[in-house]
Structures are given as structure tokens and as C-alpha cells.
Write a protein that holds these residues in place. Sequence first.
Motif, short mmCIF file in Angstrom:
data_model
loop_
_atom_site.label_atom_id
_atom_site.label_comp_id
_atom_site.label_asym_id
_atom_site.label_seq_id
_atom_site.Cartn_x
_atom_site.Cartn_y
_atom_site.Cartn_z
N LEU A 1 0.82 -1.21 0.00
CA LEU A 1 0.00 0.00 0.00
C LEU A 1 0.86 1.26 0.00
O LEU A 1 0.49 2.27 -0.62
CB LEU A 1 -0.92 0.00 1.22
N LEU A 2 1.99 1.22 0.65
CA LEU A 2 2.88 2.38 0.66
C LEU A 2 3.59 2.55 -0.69
O LEU A 2 3.96 3.66 -1.06
CB LEU A 2 3.91 2.25 1.79
N LYS A 3 3.73 1.45 -1.42
CA LYS A 3 4.31 1.52 -2.77
C LYS A 3 3.30 2.07 -3.78
O LYS A 3 3.67 2.69 -4.77
CB LYS A 3 4.78 0.14 -3.22
N LEU A 4 2.01 1.80 -3.53
CA LEU A 4 0.93 2.32 -4.39
C LEU A 4 -0.07 3.07 -3.51
O LEU A 4 -1.17 2.60 -3.25
CB LEU A 4 0.22 1.17 -5.11
N PRO A 5 0.30 4.24 -3.02
CA PRO A 5 -0.50 4.91 -1.99
C PRO A 5 -1.88 5.36 -2.42
O PRO A 5 -2.73 5.64 -1.57
CB PRO A 5 0.37 6.12 -1.60
N SER A 6 -2.17 5.41 -3.72
CA SER A 6 -3.51 5.80 -4.16
C SER A 6 -4.51 4.66 -3.99
O SER A 6 -5.72 4.87 -4.05
CB SER A 6 -3.48 6.25 -5.62
N ALA A 7 -4.01 3.44 -3.78
CA ALA A 7 -4.89 2.27 -3.65
C ALA A 7 -5.34 2.07 -2.21
O ALA A 7 -4.61 2.37 -1.27
CB ALA A 7 -4.18 1.02 -4.16
N LEU A 8 -6.56 1.53 -2.05
CA LEU A 8 -7.07 1.17 -0.73
C LEU A 8 -6.63 -0.23 -0.36
O LEU A 8 -6.58 -0.59 0.82
CB LEU A 8 -8.60 1.23 -0.70
N LYS A 9 -6.33 -1.02 -1.38
CA LYS A 9 -5.94 -2.41 -1.17
C LYS A 9 -5.16 -2.85 -2.40
O LYS A 9 -5.48 -2.45 -3.52
CB LYS A 9 -7.19 -3.29 -0.99
N VAL A 10 -4.12 -3.64 -2.20
CA VAL A 10 -3.31 -4.14 -3.31
C VAL A 10 -3.12 -5.64 -3.11
O VAL A 10 -2.69 -6.08 -2.05
CB VAL A 10 -1.93 -3.46 -3.37
N GLU B 1 -3.64 0.75 -21.68
CA GLU B 1 -3.15 -0.25 -20.74
C GLU B 1 -4.13 -1.43 -20.63
O GLU B 1 -5.33 -1.27 -20.82
CB GLU B 1 -2.97 0.38 -19.35
N LYS B 2 -3.56 -2.61 -20.31
CA LYS B 2 -4.40 -3.80 -20.11
C LYS B 2 -5.00 -3.74 -18.70
O LYS B 2 -4.26 -3.84 -17.71
CB LYS B 2 -3.57 -5.08 -20.22
N PHE B 3 -6.30 -3.57 -18.61
CA PHE B 3 -6.94 -3.54 -17.29
C PHE B 3 -8.40 -3.89 -17.42
O PHE B 3 -8.98 -3.90 -18.51
CB PHE B 3 -6.78 -2.15 -16.64
N LEU B 4 -9.01 -4.21 -16.27
CA LEU B 4 -10.42 -4.58 -16.24
C LEU B 4 -10.99 -4.18 -14.89
O LEU B 4 -10.42 -4.50 -13.84
CB LEU B 4 -10.56 -6.10 -16.44
N VAL B 5 -12.10 -3.45 -14.90
CA VAL B 5 -12.84 -3.17 -13.66
C VAL B 5 -13.71 -4.39 -13.41
O VAL B 5 -14.66 -4.67 -14.15
CB VAL B 5 -13.69 -1.90 -13.79
N CYS B 6 -13.38 -5.14 -12.37
CA CYS B 6 -14.00 -6.47 -12.22
C CYS B 6 -15.03 -6.56 -11.09
O CYS B 6 -15.85 -7.47 -11.08
CB CYS B 6 -12.94 -7.54 -12.05
N ASP C 1 1.79 -2.56 -16.05
CA ASP C 1 0.93 -1.44 -16.48
C ASP C 1 0.27 -0.70 -15.32
O ASP C 1 -0.36 0.34 -15.54
CB ASP C 1 -0.19 -1.96 -17.40
N THR C 2 0.40 -1.22 -14.09
CA THR C 2 -0.36 -0.66 -12.97
C THR C 2 -0.02 0.81 -12.73
O THR C 2 -0.91 1.67 -12.63
CB THR C 2 -0.12 -1.48 -11.69
N HIS C 3 1.28 1.13 -12.62
CA HIS C 3 1.68 2.52 -12.36
C HIS C 3 1.23 3.44 -13.51
O HIS C 3 0.71 4.53 -13.28
CB HIS C 3 3.20 2.61 -12.19
N LYS C 4 1.42 2.96 -14.73
CA LYS C 4 1.05 3.76 -15.89
C LYS C 4 -0.46 4.01 -15.92
O LYS C 4 -0.92 5.12 -16.23
CB LYS C 4 1.48 3.04 -17.17
N SER D 1 -2.46 7.56 -15.65
CA SER D 1 -3.40 8.00 -16.68
C SER D 1 -4.75 8.38 -16.09
O SER D 1 -5.41 9.32 -16.55
CB SER D 1 -3.61 6.89 -17.72
N LEU D 2 -5.15 7.66 -15.05
CA LEU D 2 -6.45 7.91 -14.42
C LEU D 2 -6.38 9.05 -13.39
O LEU D 2 -7.41 9.41 -12.80
CB LEU D 2 -6.96 6.64 -13.74
N GLY D 3 -5.19 9.59 -13.17
CA GLY D 3 -5.04 10.68 -12.21
C GLY D 3 -4.99 10.21 -10.78
O GLY D 3 -5.26 10.99 -9.86
N TYR D 4 -4.63 8.92 -10.57
CA TYR D 4 -4.62 8.36 -9.22
C TYR D 4 -3.22 8.14 -8.68
O TYR D 4 -3.07 7.73 -7.53
CB TYR D 4 -5.37 7.02 -9.20
#
Length: 455
Positions: free
Chosen positions: A134-143, A178-183, A214-217, A221-224
Motif C-alpha cells: 500500500l505504501l508503494k501504491l499509496p492511491s490504492a485502498l488495497k493491493v 493499458e491492459k486492465f479490467l474493472v471487475c 501497467d499498474t503505475h502507468k 493515466s487515471l489521475g490516481y
Amino acid sequence: MKVVVVGGGKIGATIIESLAKESHDVLCIDSNPEVVAEIGNIYDVMTICGNGSAYDILKEAGVENAELFIAVTGSDELNMLSCFAARKMGAKQTVARIRDLEYNTESLGFLKSSLQLSMAINPEKLTAEALFNLLKLPSALKVETFTSRKFQMVELIVKANSPLDGISLIDLRKKYNEKFLVCVLSRGNEVYIPSGNTKLLEGDKICVIAASEDTHKLLKSLGYLQKEAKETIILGGSKTAHYLTEMLLKDRSSVKIIEKDKQRCEDLCEHLPSGVDVICGNGMSQDVLMEEGIETTDALVALTGSDEENILISFYAMSKNVSKVISKVNRNELSGLAEKLGLDCIVSPKHIIADILVRYARALHETIGSKVESLYSLMGGNAEALEFTVTQDFEFSGVALKNLQLKPDILIAGIIRGLNSFIPGGDDYITSGDKVIVIAKGKSLCSLAEIAEGR
């Protein structure tokens, strides 16, 4: 499946609750009669009051017929002895909670081999890993990261005026490369697997799966995307704080630990590498927090032994505009209340361990065609993300996904084939050797074949 759990504390009770929901035959052993009575009343499982390493107690529990034996008392030594005795008496699989720092080094492999342990679990270390992510990706609530590390799943909240607010998922996929999916999507009290026509709204909580590279990118892109936390204040000098500090130091981050117990401060100074500031003080004191730089730190992680203190400290940090605030909260009623009041980033050690053991129990089922590798609870346990390894006898091998009639509330979110990972379309298929990520709402899958209608 017959499961025996020794230890009915916070982690033990959560394991019992999770495995009982899976319809396993669960029996709890604990030396405290009050704990035994409470476990029996709340979870409707068999209980025995006694020492979980004593032969007569284990015999009474029928461990010789146990397919899974789990020891999660507060004593590493009792857990290991219980598992050793249970294995000698005929238990097929044994899992011990081993927390001590001295055991979780090179000696752990020796202990597992000597005691014939199937698995050793360390809640504090696993919690520290979740906090570090979470500290590596601080915009996320859960990783969450899957076994191959080819895919990551992040939980986000749709912010007002962000690129996610008001856009349909089909348009969102078209807009970004980027390769992603809102699941999975949570809106109000409803949790569901969205379709391409679903429109995201401010306040929605979503799970996004993306290729790890692709996660960081994607977040940028999403402004997060926020910068990684390089200066972190940790409140509470627990074992979890120790493990997290070691991880952050390896990542060249600066760490400051505030702990009110003088002896614990001395132990931390003795065992942690140089360069860590250990402050002996009360983290509940605003004066102490201000003096130690709460207004300029990148992140604050509340790891005291009190859920209430962690929540209060976290809200104070948020009022001082700390970019990333994470709170350890174990009690479900408090974590739910804290989330409703705006504290989004909460980590629960007992649920981390419960997910691991539920996955392990499902993997013990003799299923044809696949094996469970990872399992994560999503959106408060209303949905799951599972990773299966496909074996040669998978009955739908080579069938195009568009021709595979999936059950409702099931989504195939990712396929890993060799060195390649991709989010599948209708013309893709599953074959032997693949790792397949499946999202399921309201279902407990033990086999990949269960995603299809009629199974």
C-alpha cells in the motif's frame, strides 16, 4: 473436511468462522473456558476446553481423522508442539502460527522439515507485506498480487471529476491503452460484477485488475498515481512494525517509530538496522505527533494494540493532510464504522490469515482439472478473486470463452500462459498449464470447472 483449530483468539475465531462458512466440520480447542463457550455459541462448532498439545485432548478431538490441523495460539512453541503431536497421531496437514522473529529466519525451514509442518504462517509478517504494498501504491485502498506476479489487483474509490466519474466501462477501456479490467463494483450496500454498460459514479469503490507492468502507468493515466511514501511514521513498536521497517529500509525509505513502552523501544533499537528513529513517546499525544513531523511526513501507519487508538490517530493524521494514512483494525464493527466515517485504508491481520487458510483448505479438495493457488476476499467478503492452475484433465480445455456458458456473477479476469499475461476476450480459451484469475460474487469455488453452468 474435518478441521481442528487450536486457539480461539481473534485470528482463531476468524479462521473458524471462515471455514465453518465453507461447510467444513470444524472443532475448536482452547484452554480458556470463556473463549470455548463463546466460540461454541457464536459459530455453532464443536469445542473442547484444554491444552491443545495434550494427548488426551487431541485424542478426544479425533485428530487422527483430521484432514487439516491448525494451531494459532499466542505461543509459537505450543503451536509447534501441537502440530507435531497431531501429525504423529495421524493428522494429514498441519499449520502452525509462528510469530517470533528468531524463528522466522534461516531456522524456519529446519523447523518445518523437522516438525513435518505443511505450512507456517506469520500474521505480523504478512500484514507488513500488505502495508508495504500500500505504501508503494499509496492511491490504492488495497493491493493484491497473484502468485506469478503478472497481475495486480487494486481497490480504488471513484473521485469527483476524475476520469472515472460518469464514464461507462466500455468507453473507459477504449480510452486507455493499458491492459486492465474493472471487475468488481461496490455502490452503497450493493456489490456486483459490472458489465461494459455500467457507468461509474462518484463514491463507487472498484477493484481493477491490470498487468503488473501497467499498474503505475494506468493509475497515472487515471489521475490516481501518488508518489511512493519515502518518509513514514509508524505508531506502535509491534512485530508488524519491525517487519515493515525492515522492508521500507531496503526500499531506501526513512522510518520513524513512536512507541510508549521504554523496553520495547530499547529492543527495537537493538534489533533494527541503524538509521531508524525510535521515539519513546505516546502516539496519542498531538504534541508528540506535531514534534515528530506529522504535517510533513508522506505516510502514517497506525499499528498500536488498540483498534480505537489506531482509528483516532488516523483521523487526526487525515486532518493534518497526511497523503497516505493506514490503520490496523481487527474488529469488524469498528472497521465498518471507520470506513463510513471516511477512513478508507484499513488492514486486518485476521482476515489476511483467514484468506490464506480458506485457500489452503479448498486446495486440499481432490478436484479434477485445476488447483487453487491464490484467494482474496473483496469488498468486505462479498466477492472473491481466485487464481487457479489448470491441469491436463480440465474438461473445457481449448473451448473458446464465448462458447463457455458461465454462471451468473462469474468473470474470467486474467490468463497467464508461460511468460505472457492477458485479459481474455471471447475468442480466447483456457488450456493446460495456464493460470486463470476468476472473480466470483456470492460463490465459493473449489474448482475452475465450477464456473460453468451445470457444474
